[in-house]
Design an enzyme around this catalytic site. Structure first.
Site, PDB file in Angstrom:
ATOM      1  N   ASP A 137      -5.872 -11.428   6.990  1.00 36.06           N
ATOM      2  CA  ASP A 137      -5.165 -10.146   7.013  1.00 36.06           C
ATOM      3  C   ASP A 137      -3.726 -10.326   7.512  1.00 36.06           C
ATOM      4  O   ASP A 137      -3.387 -11.308   8.158  1.00 36.06           O
ATOM      5  CB  ASP A 137      -5.917  -9.188   7.931  1.00 36.06           C
ATOM      6  CG  ASP A 137      -5.642  -7.718   7.627  1.00 36.06           C
ATOM      7  OD1 ASP A 137      -4.762  -7.429   6.795  1.00 36.06           O
ATOM      8  OD2 ASP A 137      -6.321  -6.864   8.227  1.00 36.06           O
TER       9      ASP A 137
ATOM     10  N   GLU B  48       0.853  -1.187   0.000  1.00 38.24           N
ATOM     11  CA  GLU B  48       0.000   0.000   0.000  1.00 38.24           C
ATOM     12  C   GLU B  48       0.886   1.233   0.000  1.00 38.24           C
ATOM     13  O   GLU B  48       1.807   1.338   0.802  1.00 38.24           O
ATOM     14  CB  GLU B  48      -0.872   0.046   1.261  1.00 38.24           C
ATOM     15  CG  GLU B  48      -1.754  -1.154   1.484  1.00 38.24           C
ATOM     16  CD  GLU B  48      -2.429  -1.107   2.844  1.00 38.24           C
ATOM     17  OE1 GLU B  48      -2.924  -0.033   3.227  1.00 38.24           O
ATOM     18  OE2 GLU B  48      -2.439  -2.134   3.535  1.00 38.24           O
TER      19      GLU B  48
ATOM     20  N   GLU C 111      -6.683  -7.037  -1.187  1.00 36.42           N
ATOM     21  CA  GLU C 111      -6.340  -5.657  -0.852  1.00 36.42           C
ATOM     22  C   GLU C 111      -5.182  -5.221  -1.755  1.00 36.42           C
ATOM     23  O   GLU C 111      -5.345  -5.138  -2.965  1.00 36.42           O
ATOM     24  CB  GLU C 111      -6.006  -5.488   0.630  1.00 36.42           C
ATOM     25  CG  GLU C 111      -6.048  -4.023   1.044  1.00 36.42           C
ATOM     26  CD  GLU C 111      -5.600  -3.790   2.475  1.00 36.42           C
ATOM     27  OE1 GLU C 111      -5.798  -2.674   2.967  1.00 36.42           O
ATOM     28  OE2 GLU C 111      -5.040  -4.704   3.092  1.00 36.42           O
TER      29      GLU C 111
ATOM     30  N   GLU D  48      -9.328   3.040   4.463  1.00 33.95           N
ATOM     31  CA  GLU D  48      -8.860   2.941   5.849  1.00 33.95           C
ATOM     32  C   GLU D  48      -7.790   3.982   6.158  1.00 33.95           C
ATOM     33  O   GLU D  48      -7.623   4.394   7.311  1.00 33.95           O
ATOM     34  CB  GLU D  48      -8.314   1.541   6.118  1.00 33.95           C
ATOM     35  CG  GLU D  48      -7.059   1.199   5.329  1.00 33.95           C
ATOM     36  CD  GLU D  48      -6.587  -0.230   5.567  1.00 33.95           C
ATOM     37  OE1 GLU D  48      -7.410  -1.071   6.000  1.00 33.95           O
ATOM     38  OE2 GLU D  48      -5.413  -0.518   5.332  1.00 33.95           O
TER      39      GLU D  48
END
Length: 668
Positions: free
Chosen positions: A418, A178, A467, A473
């Site tokens: 996760d 990310e 993801e 988020e």
């Protein structure tokens, strides 16, 4: 299924052989060409029309235990084939996918092949090992060569510097995949930084190349590095873990403490991942590409039980309910309220995110005393709502078979897994095993905290989301992030690889000047209509409603739109877009079309071409930015309009704005 497969075999085919063995493979429409040169080494290039998209680039694989591939390369033969096939895609952005390509297989002595494919919209290659002996891959050379002045759109890995092994990339191999996007020439690449895939590079005449990979099953994921040679992006891979120790977030991760001198173990015959190069004539063509999906392995077995849908999510809104007579939080009363909300509005699932299992134990059999899980599951079943459980990686992996069996028997419908945060061979194999094990027990798998999609969702359709996204988020803790620009970049880059667990749906919306990060009562950047449009623009078969049920029930018009929108589609049509500026697209489910558009921080007017609707009379239920949306981002207007006969519809968006509509046929 209509299928037309033509196979032509050749041994160093006439017209392709010279002292230096040169091959040309053209796409079905003849516009894209892959040129391959074999002369002890192997180089390929990709051209589109008269434009060089990728200049000659070297490929090889260095091995231990068997002779290396592409090193002292000696051809044994070649073959070509052409395929034009159409297959069903039940959990995807279109119901049917056309797979039309020409293929060249180069067979080499020492038991390996290199396979090249040319599609009208891109090219790919992969290594294949045909021998029986086990071996190790020490490294893979994958180069993508561009003019030094070429500009890229890419995400650097967060972090960097020396790791425990002394390698400058080591610390970057542990990351969440990310980050925001960097827009700069490849010549400006930071010398210490890797980028994760996909990466988009500009080519001649406004064309683009998107680099990613597909059919990644038992091999490390590929990063790109551009700091060694101007204009050349080179593949980098995490070495195989030698030792790991439990740690990281709430003891749910396995931290690599030492690595082997190889990147992969190979037990026998295998196909390595496809190196994929999507070629687009303009930015908008990147918005709807099937390369990763169609080049990945097809499913085997029955997946008709897979039910995509939307999820009432607890974590982003921090369980913040109001107007209730109980203390909201991780407890049975709160989840029954979420279940009632989902049932009342036709939302298929509720997720129990982090907090339902005892913290720091990495044991999914230990449920906190505040949660009556059998009672919650029974309550949900009575109301036709499925329950999905969040699971930390190590808690799931250490007892995967038993966990899947136990919770499937209890009535759980899936797991959101996760904090994998690695893509070495061990972790890539974990994703595959999670998909396979989940499928055996009828469980959906949402791979959160993982790398970009590489086609696993085609091979295992129960894998309904990934993801690898700097999603909503981030608004809980990132005061300086420009999420609005990011939102109109990811459809052209990250989404090329596949679906995104972005988790949209915020009802607190902020302009650029009013936004602030608030962890427990988060807000979004940009307008309310932007949040609604993301349900059309972003691909996500398992799609979250991130905000509190209390907030949604105070915004009934918006809730009605979100609750009703499909998450998989029969057809997708691109209407227009430019990277980091704006995006507009349409998707069809049954007889209804949904259209979504978003802009960056620049107010924008667009004229949408709705000619895809065909003949007839149509109306639209429209959600548009309100007159004062530039000041109060929550301002919007819902209205019903007729679609013009010329199918040209002008729309206006505020800074950070959006526009969306449901279009339906009108009968007299």
């Amino acid at each position: 299924m209509k299928k037309n497969v033509l196979i032509a075999l050749a041994v160093l085919a006439a017209g392709t052989l010279s002292a230096q063995n040169n091959f040309t493979l053209s796409s079905p429409d003849g516009r894209l060409r892959v040129e391959v040169a074999v002369d002890g080494t192997v180089e390929y290039s990709v051209l589109h029309g008269d434009d060089v998209m990728i200049a000659p680039s070297a490929i090889s694989m260095t091995t231990a235990g068997v002779p290396s591939f592409g090193v002292d390369a000696r051809l044994a033969g070649s073959s070509t084939r052409s395929v034009d096939d159409t297959f069903d895609a039940p959990v995807y952005k279109r119901a049917r996918v056309r797979d039309n390509f020409n293929e060249l297989t180069l067979r080499f002595r020492n038991n390996y092949n290199i396979v090249f494919r040319a599609y009208d919209d891109g090219a790919a290659y992969r290594f294949e090992y045909t021998g029986k002996k086990a071996f190790e891959v020490l490294g893979e050379q994958a180069e993508f060569t561009f003019p030094a002045a070429a500009e890229g759109v890419f995400s650097y890995v967060r972090g960097g510097g020396n790791g425990k092994t002394g390698d400058k990339f080591e610390r970057q191999f542990f990351n969440s995949f990310e980050n925001f996007y960097t827009y700069e020439p490849l010549s400006s690449w930071k010398s210490e930084q890797l980028a994760f895939l996909p990466v988009v590079v500009g080519g001649p005449n406004g064309k683009k190349v998107c680099i990613t990979e597909a059919d990644l099953m038992d091999y490390p994921g590929m990063y790109l590095y551009g700091g060694a040679k101007d204009g050349t992006l080179a593949g980098v891979y995490a070495p195989y873990p030698k030792t790991v120790e439990q740690g990281g977030h709430n003891q749910l991760q396995m931290i690599v403490t030492a690595r082997e001198n190889y990147i992969a173990r190979v037990a026998g015959p295998t196909c390595f991942p496809w190196r994929v190069m999507v070629v687009a004539e303009n930015d908008a063509e990147l918005l709807d590409n099937d390369m990763v999906y169609k080049i990945s392995s097809p499913p085997t077995g029955d997946f008709s039980w897979v039910k995509p849908g939307k999820v009432a999510w607890d974590w982003w809104n921090a369980w913040n309910l109001y107007g209730v007579d109980f203390a909201a939080g991780v407890n049975t009363e709160t989840y029954k309220y979420y279940i009632d909300f989902a049932s009342d509005h036709g939302i298929e699932y509720v997720i129990l995110d982090e907090g339902w299992a005892v913290n720091k134990r990495a044991d999914l059999m230990q449920v906190v005393p505040e949660i009556d899980l059998p009672g919650i599951l029974g309550y949900a079943a009575e109301r036709n709502v499925g329950i999905i459980l969040w699971a930390g990686y190590w808690a799931f992996d250490r007892d995967m078979e038993n966990i899947c069996r136990h919770y499937s028997d209890m009535g759980v419908k899936g797991f959101k897994v996760d904090f994998m945060d690695r893509d070495d061979q061990q972790m890539v194999d974990f994703n595959r095993r999670a998909a396979e094990t989940g499928a055996r027990y009828g469980l959906l798998i949402d791979l959160h905290g993982t790398h970009k999609p590489t086609g696993l969702h085609r091979t295992y359709p129960n894998v309904v989301n990934f993801e690898g996204v700097n999603g909503l988020e981030q608004m809980k803790w990132s005061p300086d992030l420009d999420q609005v620009t990011y939102d109109v970049t990811i459809p052209f880059v990250r989404q090329v690889a596949g679906p995104m667990d972005y988790t949209q749906g915020a009802m607190r919306n902020a302009t650029a000047g009013n936004y602030r990060s608030v962890y427990s009562e988060a807000m979004s950047q940009g307008t309310r209509c932007r949040q609604l449009a993301e349900y059309v623009v972003f691909e996500s078969p398992l799609n979250m409603l991130c905000d509190s049920p209390s907030n949604y029930m105070n915004e009934k018009e918006c809730l009605e739109f979100i609750a009703a929108i499909p998450t998989v589609w029969d057809e997708t049509v691109v209407l227009g877009g430019e990277i980091a500026k704006y995006v507009s697209m349409a998707r069809r489910s049954g007889e209804q079309w949904y259209v979504g558009a978003m802009t960056n921080w620049t107010a924008r007017s667009l004229t949408l071409d709705l000619s895809f609707l065909g003949e007839g009379k149509f109306a639209a239920e429209v959600y548009r930015d309100g007159v004062n949306a530039s000041r109060a981002a929550r301002d919007y207007k819902k209205e019903t309009i007729g679609i013009p006969e010329d199918r040209r519809l002008k729309i206006d968006m505020a800074p950070g704005g959006g526009w969306t509509a449901k279009i339906y046929r009108v009968t007299d």
